[in-house]
Enzyme design. Structure first.
Site, PDB file in Angstrom:
ATOM      1  N   ASP A   1       0.809  -1.225   0.000  1.00  0.00           N
ATOM      2  CA  ASP A   1       0.000   0.000   0.000  1.00  0.00           C
ATOM      3  C   ASP A   1       0.844   1.279   0.000  1.00  0.00           C
ATOM      4  O   ASP A   1       0.318   2.364   0.222  1.00  0.00           O
ATOM      5  CB  ASP A   1      -0.936  -0.007   1.223  1.00  0.00           C
ATOM      6  CG  ASP A   1      -2.070  -1.026   1.062  1.00  0.00           C
ATOM      7  OD1 ASP A   1      -2.866  -0.861   0.119  1.00  0.00           O
ATOM      8  OD2 ASP A   1      -2.130  -1.987   1.847  1.00  0.00           O
TER       9      ASP A   1
ATOM     10  N   GLU B   1      -0.350   9.361   1.218  1.00  0.00           N
ATOM     11  CA  GLU B   1      -1.078  10.285   2.090  1.00  0.00           C
ATOM     12  C   GLU B   1      -1.166   9.770   3.533  1.00  0.00           C
ATOM     13  O   GLU B   1      -1.287  10.565   4.466  1.00  0.00           O
ATOM     14  CB  GLU B   1      -2.504  10.480   1.562  1.00  0.00           C
ATOM     15  CG  GLU B   1      -3.321  11.427   2.409  1.00  0.00           C
ATOM     16  CD  GLU B   1      -4.682  11.704   1.824  1.00  0.00           C
ATOM     17  OE1 GLU B   1      -4.888  12.839   1.389  1.00  0.00           O
ATOM     18  OE2 GLU B   1      -5.528  10.786   1.770  1.00  0.00           O
TER      19      GLU B   1
ATOM     20  N   ARG C   1       1.208  -1.514   7.264  1.00  0.00           N
ATOM     21  CA  ARG C   1       1.609  -0.232   6.691  1.00  0.00           C
ATOM     22  C   ARG C   1       2.570   0.548   7.596  1.00  0.00           C
ATOM     23  O   ARG C   1       3.070   1.599   7.195  1.00  0.00           O
ATOM     24  CB  ARG C   1       0.366   0.613   6.375  1.00  0.00           C
ATOM     25  CG  ARG C   1      -0.586  -0.079   5.405  1.00  0.00           C
ATOM     26  CD  ARG C   1      -1.502   0.881   4.730  1.00  0.00           C
ATOM     27  NE  ARG C   1      -0.754   1.883   3.995  1.00  0.00           N
ATOM     28  CZ  ARG C   1      -1.276   2.942   3.414  1.00  0.00           C
ATOM     29  NH1 ARG C   1      -2.572   3.134   3.473  1.00  0.00           N
ATOM     30  NH2 ARG C   1      -0.536   3.818   2.764  1.00  0.00           N
TER      31      ARG C   1
ATOM     32  N   ARG D   1      -8.443   3.078  11.842  1.00  0.00           N
ATOM     33  CA  ARG D   1      -7.009   3.312  11.628  1.00  0.00           C
ATOM     34  C   ARG D   1      -6.437   4.425  12.504  1.00  0.00           C
ATOM     35  O   ARG D   1      -5.222   4.583  12.615  1.00  0.00           O
ATOM     36  CB  ARG D   1      -6.761   3.690  10.164  1.00  0.00           C
ATOM     37  CG  ARG D   1      -7.220   2.660   9.151  1.00  0.00           C
ATOM     38  CD  ARG D   1      -6.333   1.445   9.141  1.00  0.00           C
ATOM     39  NE  ARG D   1      -6.741   0.500   8.118  1.00  0.00           N
ATOM     40  CZ  ARG D   1      -6.326   0.519   6.853  1.00  0.00           C
ATOM     41  NH1 ARG D   1      -5.479   1.445   6.468  1.00  0.00           N
ATOM     42  NH2 ARG D   1      -6.745  -0.388   6.001  1.00  0.00           N
TER      43      ARG D   1
ATOM     44  N   HIS E   1     -11.649   5.631   5.949  1.00  0.00           N
ATOM     45  CA  HIS E   1     -11.033   6.874   6.432  1.00  0.00           C
ATOM     46  C   HIS E   1     -12.057   8.010   6.416  1.00  0.00           C
ATOM     47  O   HIS E   1     -12.990   8.001   5.615  1.00  0.00           O
ATOM     48  CB  HIS E   1      -9.879   7.302   5.497  1.00  0.00           C
ATOM     49  CG  HIS E   1      -8.630   6.491   5.635  1.00  0.00           C
ATOM     50  ND1 HIS E   1      -7.960   5.990   4.542  1.00  0.00           N
ATOM     51  CD2 HIS E   1      -7.909   6.115   6.717  1.00  0.00           C
ATOM     52  CE1 HIS E   1      -6.879   5.334   4.955  1.00  0.00           C
ATOM     53  NE2 HIS E   1      -6.824   5.399   6.269  1.00  0.00           N
TER      54      HIS E   1
ATOM     55  N   CYS F   1      -5.371   9.934  -1.881  1.00  0.00           N
ATOM     56  CA  CYS F   1      -4.413   9.083  -1.151  1.00  0.00           C
ATOM     57  C   CYS F   1      -3.075   8.888  -1.858  1.00  0.00           C
ATOM     58  O   CYS F   1      -2.115   8.442  -1.247  1.00  0.00           O
ATOM     59  CB  CYS F   1      -5.050   7.749  -0.846  1.00  0.00           C
ATOM     60  SG  CYS F   1      -5.570   6.898  -2.293  1.00  0.00           S
TER      61      CYS F   1
HETATM   62  C1  CIR Z   1      -5.458   0.755   2.845  1.00  0.00           C
HETATM   63  O1  CIR Z   1      -6.417   0.050   3.168  1.00  0.00           O
HETATM   64  O2  CIR Z   1      -4.709   1.262   3.676  1.00  0.00           O
HETATM   65  C2  CIR Z   1      -5.178   0.983   1.370  1.00  0.00           C
HETATM   66  N1  CIR Z   1      -5.511  -0.192   0.639  1.00  0.00           N
HETATM   67  C3  CIR Z   1      -5.954   2.157   0.854  1.00  0.00           C
HETATM   68  C4  CIR Z   1      -5.524   3.462   1.466  1.00  0.00           C
HETATM   69  C5  CIR Z   1      -6.296   4.627   0.984  1.00  0.00           C
HETATM   70  N2  CIR Z   1      -5.790   5.804   1.590  1.00  0.00           N
HETATM   71  C6  CIR Z   1      -6.355   6.996   1.542  1.00  0.00           C
HETATM   72  O3  CIR Z   1      -7.429   7.139   0.992  1.00  0.00           O
HETATM   73  N3  CIR Z   1      -5.754   7.976   2.161  1.00  0.00           N
END
Ligand code: CIR
Length: 250
Positions: free
Chosen positions: A54, A59, A79, A125, A156, A243
């Site tokens: 990821d 972001e 992450r 998160r 988010h 993101c």
């Molecule tokens: C996640 O689940 O962390 C990633 N697959 C997607 C992150 C998306 N992030 C964002 O919109 N800031």
């Protein structure tokens, strides 16, 4: 920005609707880079990092402002290592790099900057300790922040909203219903187009997912200069237009 790595096809997702096609996802990323450049942004692109599926979603591990950067702590365990990986690029670009407390979690996807405040949405998160620590760091950078709630089941805070102009938020109905935007004008995305709410205002244009015709019509009618970008592949790993970049005014 960071180039997508082949492992992005294994990126985190709440519902499995199939894995993204890597070549098509790369095309989406290339188009995003081109659109930011066309919008007048000086772009810096970091190398792909296959160890972190990821990591293209830069972001989430950090927050950036002209005054300085803040290293966050992703709530998603897979992450967490992205923070160390992005640190050198931040130290290169910012005079000050702060870090949130090692006891809390916060992801940038939960943090919306508006001209009035910085809104930090609690979510699966981002927890209270992480959010409060981000508030403290933001104060050091001269910014007021408030802690709010992300709707249940939404990844988010910014999955469901984005800033369209100095006083207007594009939002889903479920997020607007919480009353969090009562100080703002709002444009509500039509039911069934919730994913369109993660749009991205860049200078004079608004980036919007290209497969949201009814939201497009709403924004066109209100006079926004919309740039449509395909987000169908990144959408399969729960990502949207904000993101894939960290943005600041220098
Ligand atoms: C996640 O689940 O962390 C990633 N697959 C997607 C992150 C998306 N992030 C964002 O919109 N800031």
């Amino acid at each position: 920005m960071r180039r997508p790595a082949p492992s992005v096809v294994n990126g985190l997702r709440a519902d499995d609707r199939g894995s993204p096609d890597f070549a098509k996802l790369q095309e989406e990323h290339d188009a995003y880079v081109a659109a930011l450049t066309a919008a007048g942004v000086a772009v810096q692109i970091l190398a792909a990092d296959d160890a972190f599926p990821d990591s293209v979603f830069v972001e989430d591990p950090a927050l950036v402002y002209a005054e300085g950067a803040i290293l966050l702590r992703p709530g998603a365990a897979s992450r967490r290592g992205e923070v160390e990986k992005i640190k050198p690029a931040l130290s290169e670009n910012f005079p000050t790099v702060l870090e949130i407390s090692a006891n809390g979690f916060a992801e940038g996807g939960d943090i919306l900057n508006t001209p009035r405040t910085v809104m930090i949405g609690l979510s699966s998160r981002t927890d209270k300790t992480g959010a409060q620590s981000a508030v403290t760091c933001l104060k050091k950078l001269g910014r007021e922040a408030e802690v709010v709630q992300t709707p249940a089941g939404v990844l988010h805070f910014k999955t469901d909203c984005s800033l369209l102009d100095e006083e207007t938020i594009l939002t889903t109905r479920r997020l607007a219903a919480s009353g969090v935007f009562k100080e703002y004008k709002t444009v509500t995305v039509p039911d069934g187009e919730e994913a369109a709410a993660n749009a991205l205002r860049v200078n004079d244009v608004v980036f919007l997912g290209s497969h949201f015709p009814r939201t497009r019509e709403l924004l066109d009618t209100r006079g926004y200069a919309v740039v449509a970008l395909d987000t169908r592949e990144i959408g399969l790993v729960d990502a949207g237009l904000s993101c894939m970049s960290l943005r600041w005014r220098s």
